[in-house]
Design a protein around this motif. Structure first.
Motif, PDB file in Angstrom:
ATOM      1  N   TYR A  92       6.968   2.630  10.686  1.00  0.00           N
ATOM      2  CA  TYR A  92       7.828   3.597  11.351  1.00  0.00           C
ATOM      3  C   TYR A  92       7.895   4.888  10.540  1.00  0.00           C
ATOM      4  O   TYR A  92       7.532   4.919   9.360  1.00  0.00           O
ATOM      5  CB  TYR A  92       9.257   3.038  11.516  1.00  0.00           C
ATOM      6  N   ALA A  93       8.397   5.946  11.178  1.00  0.00           N
ATOM      7  CA  ALA A  93       8.640   7.236  10.510  1.00  0.00           C
ATOM      8  C   ALA A  93       9.938   7.817  11.071  1.00  0.00           C
ATOM      9  O   ALA A  93      10.301   7.567  12.225  1.00  0.00           O
ATOM     10  CB  ALA A  93       7.478   8.210  10.718  1.00  0.00           C
ATOM     11  N   ASP A  94      10.605   8.613  10.247  1.00  0.00           N
ATOM     12  CA  ASP A  94      11.899   9.192  10.625  1.00  0.00           C
ATOM     13  C   ASP A  94      11.708  10.326  11.617  1.00  0.00           C
ATOM     14  O   ASP A  94      11.019  11.309  11.330  1.00  0.00           O
ATOM     15  CB  ASP A  94      12.621   9.691   9.363  1.00  0.00           C
ATOM     16  N   LYS A  95      12.320  10.230  12.784  1.00  0.00           N
ATOM     17  CA  LYS A  95      12.167  11.240  13.839  1.00  0.00           C
ATOM     18  C   LYS A  95      12.796  12.574  13.454  1.00  0.00           C
ATOM     19  O   LYS A  95      12.470  13.610  14.033  1.00  0.00           O
ATOM     20  CB  LYS A  95      12.801  10.722  15.132  1.00  0.00           C
ATOM     21  N   GLN A  96      13.719  12.579  12.482  1.00  0.00           N
ATOM     22  CA  GLN A  96      14.426  13.805  12.114  1.00  0.00           C
ATOM     23  C   GLN A  96      13.564  14.759  11.304  1.00  0.00           C
ATOM     24  O   GLN A  96      13.959  15.895  11.041  1.00  0.00           O
ATOM     25  CB  GLN A  96      15.691  13.456  11.305  1.00  0.00           C
ATOM     26  N   THR A  97      12.390  14.333  10.838  1.00  0.00           N
ATOM     27  CA  THR A  97      11.505  15.206  10.060  1.00  0.00           C
ATOM     28  C   THR A  97      10.111  15.177  10.663  1.00  0.00           C
ATOM     29  O   THR A  97       9.743  14.249  11.394  1.00  0.00           O
ATOM     30  CB  THR A  97      11.432  14.750   8.587  1.00  0.00           C
ATOM     31  N   GLY A  98       9.309  16.195  10.351  1.00  0.00           N
ATOM     32  CA  GLY A  98       7.933  16.266  10.830  1.00  0.00           C
ATOM     33  C   GLY A  98       7.876  16.434  12.344  1.00  0.00           C
ATOM     34  O   GLY A  98       8.797  16.905  12.994  1.00  0.00           O
ATOM     35  N   ASN A  99       6.732  16.042  12.931  1.00  0.00           N
ATOM     36  CA  ASN A  99       6.584  16.046  14.377  1.00  0.00           C
ATOM     37  C   ASN A  99       5.866  14.766  14.778  1.00  0.00           C
ATOM     38  O   ASN A  99       5.511  13.940  13.935  1.00  0.00           O
ATOM     39  CB  ASN A  99       5.831  17.294  14.847  1.00  0.00           C
ATOM     40  N   ALA A 100       5.680  14.560  16.075  1.00  0.00           N
ATOM     41  CA  ALA A 100       5.150  13.284  16.566  1.00  0.00           C
ATOM     42  C   ALA A 100       3.775  12.971  15.984  1.00  0.00           C
ATOM     43  O   ALA A 100       3.490  11.829  15.599  1.00  0.00           O
ATOM     44  CB  ALA A 100       5.091  13.309  18.096  1.00  0.00           C
ATOM     45  N   GLU A 101       2.909  13.982  15.891  1.00  0.00           N
ATOM     46  CA  GLU A 101       1.549  13.759  15.374  1.00  0.00           C
ATOM     47  C   GLU A 101       1.585  13.347  13.909  1.00  0.00           C
ATOM     48  O   GLU A 101       0.937  12.384  13.490  1.00  0.00           O
ATOM     49  CB  GLU A 101       0.730  15.038  15.551  1.00  0.00           C
ATOM     50  N   ILE A 102       2.342  14.092  13.102  1.00  0.00           N
ATOM     51  CA  ILE A 102       2.432  13.782  11.669  1.00  0.00           C
ATOM     52  C   ILE A 102       3.073  12.411  11.461  1.00  0.00           C
ATOM     53  O   ILE A 102       2.620  11.602  10.645  1.00  0.00           O
ATOM     54  CB  ILE A 102       3.227  14.883  10.942  1.00  0.00           C
ATOM     55  N   ASN A 103       4.140  12.124  12.207  1.00  0.00           N
ATOM     56  CA  ASN A 103       4.850  10.861  12.019  1.00  0.00           C
ATOM     57  C   ASN A 103       3.998   9.658  12.431  1.00  0.00           C
ATOM     58  O   ASN A 103       4.102   8.586  11.828  1.00  0.00           O
ATOM     59  CB  ASN A 103       6.162  10.882  12.793  1.00  0.00           C
ATOM     60  N   GLN A 104       3.153   9.816  13.462  1.00  0.00           N
ATOM     61  CA  GLN A 104       2.268   8.716  13.846  1.00  0.00           C
ATOM     62  C   GLN A 104       1.296   8.402  12.707  1.00  0.00           C
ATOM     63  O   GLN A 104       1.102   7.241  12.324  1.00  0.00           O
ATOM     64  CB  GLN A 104       1.502   9.077  15.127  1.00  0.00           C
ATOM     65  N   GLU A 105       0.684   9.458  12.170  1.00  0.00           N
ATOM     66  CA  GLU A 105      -0.249   9.266  11.056  1.00  0.00           C
ATOM     67  C   GLU A 105       0.454   8.667   9.841  1.00  0.00           C
ATOM     68  O   GLU A 105      -0.077   7.785   9.167  1.00  0.00           O
ATOM     69  CB  GLU A 105      -0.893  10.605  10.688  1.00  0.00           C
ATOM     70  N   LEU A 106       1.681   9.120   9.584  1.00  0.00           N
ATOM     71  CA  LEU A 106       2.431   8.642   8.428  1.00  0.00           C
ATOM     72  C   LEU A 106       2.753   7.155   8.558  1.00  0.00           C
ATOM     73  O   LEU A 106       2.628   6.384   7.597  1.00  0.00           O
ATOM     74  CB  LEU A 106       3.709   9.463   8.285  1.00  0.00           C
ATOM     75  N   SER A 107       3.162   6.709   9.754  1.00  0.00           N
ATOM     76  CA  SER A 107       3.463   5.283   9.936  1.00  0.00           C
ATOM     77  C   SER A 107       2.198   4.434   9.782  1.00  0.00           C
ATOM     78  O   SER A 107       2.245   3.324   9.246  1.00  0.00           O
ATOM     79  CB  SER A 107       4.105   5.054  11.308  1.00  0.00           C
TER      80      SER A 107
END
Length: 362
Positions: free
Chosen positions: A301-316
């Motif tokens: 998972y990734a925190d929705k309060q930071t970054g954007n959807a593309e970055i958070n998908q890659e991060l998770s």
């Protein structure tokens, strides 16, 4: 000379700062309206005129932009003998260099609530209509610098402004500028300034529109690994060394048993295993070794309060890979591990705790 050197050093410092920031250049448009005032002999209210400006700019580094602006409308002055008020129309193209002090001093932030900027520029003022002054001259007024019907004048200006963020792409904008013209701009000679320039001041307000993509936040620093999509041949993932010794333990250890969920937490924008999570992973490894029929599913998972959807998908995805690599490096067969990365589409925890991988033991 010292002042010039200091100014150059200051500009160099801002330029260096700009190069050090994560930033995406973008164009913008400003639409403004307001009032202007011409320095003269009459009372302040009598010399107020309408003013407007449209500007197209390009933010080429985080703290510097260049813009082309067209402004003007009307200016006013009074005759020398009878103090009769007259107005004249003009349009003025300018090229300005704009310095964003917020980005220059504190670094680029695309979500900064407000910022202050200064600008300086030069251009030309094109007088379009001076009929009232010509009528006064024909009636006997002394206007030695009279012009008609159209005349161009040099112009320089400087000013200060502020942008107040409304959305990612729109800001409320206010600007004050001081403009300087040759003595002939108002058709008369002003003995108070001894052949100096004519002064024109404007106070404008309006909107600023970001026409480019929203400047992206810096991508997270992740462990060197490659995400493997389904139905594609798997690539060999680089090995990663981890510290064997546990750092600070979590306040309360989660029990590990078949059917339990074990949560591994990460720092902001990171996918590197934290020292304080190593002990939990080692306990999970021990359980898997002692329970050969147990399998584990890793949900990232990734925190929705930071970054954007593309970055958070890659991060998770990278967080899941980091946990899987750790388990495999400790002897857990990869066939016992399944993975899923949810980005910020699923938020099982509260706030920043969503920077996690949940190990579901089956």
């Amino acid at each position: 000379m010292k002042k010039v050197i200091f100014a150059l050093a200051l500009l160099a410092a801002f330029s260096f700062s700009a190069k050090a920031q994560e930033f995406t250049p973008y164009p913008y448009v400003q639409l403004q309206g307001g009032v202007s005032y011409d320095f003269g002999d009459a009372s302040f209210p009598k010399l107020l005129s309408p003013a407007a400006q449209i500007a197209v700019g390009y933010q080429f580094v985080d703290c510097w932009s260049v813009r082309f602006a067209v402004n003007g409308w009307q200016a006013k002055h009074t005759s020398e003998k009878t103090n009769t008020l007259y107005g004249y129309k003009f349009v003025q193209p300018n090229v300005d260099l704009v310095l964003d002090w917020g980005a220059g001093l504190f670094g680029w932030r695309d979500d900064r609530p407000a910022t202050i900027y200064t600008f300086f520029g030069a251009g030309a003022a094109i007088g379009l209509e001076n009929g009232k002054a010509n009528d006064l001259a024909a009636a006997g007024e002394h206007l030695p610098l009279l012009w008609q019907p159209v005349k161009a004048f040099w112009n320089t200006r400087s000013g200060i402004g502020t942008d107040i963020r409304l959305t990612d792409r729109i800001a409320l904008n206010f600007e004050f500028d001081a403009q300087f013209y040759p003595e002939s701009f108002n058709s008369r000679y002003n003995p108070k300034v001894a052949s100096g320039p004519d002064f024109h001041f404007a106070l404008l307000g309006g909107l600023k529109f970001n026409l480019g993509w929203r400047p992206k936040k810096a991508k997270p620093v992740v462990a060197p690994a490659t995400y493997q999509p389904r139905n594609e041949p798997k690539k060999q993932e680089p090995k990663k060394e981890y510290r064997e010794e546990p750092a600070k333990q979590q306040p309360a250890e989660q029990p590990i048993y078949q059917g339990a969920d074990v949560d591994i937490f990460f720092d902001l924008n990171k996918s590197v295993i934290r020292d304080d999570q190593v002990n939990t992973l080692n306990r999970l490894v021990s359980f898997m070794r002692n329970t050969p029929d147990a399998k584990v599913k890793l949900d990232g998972y990734a925190d929705k309060q930071t970054g954007n959807a593309e970055i958070n998908q890659e991060l998770s995805e990278q967080r899941v890979i980091a946990v899987r690599q750790y388990l495999v490096s400790r002897g857990i067969d990869q066939s016992r591990i399944s993975t899923a990365a949810h980005g910020d589409k699923v938020q099982p925890f509260s706030g920043a705790q969503n920077r996690a991988v949940t190990c579901r033991i089956r």
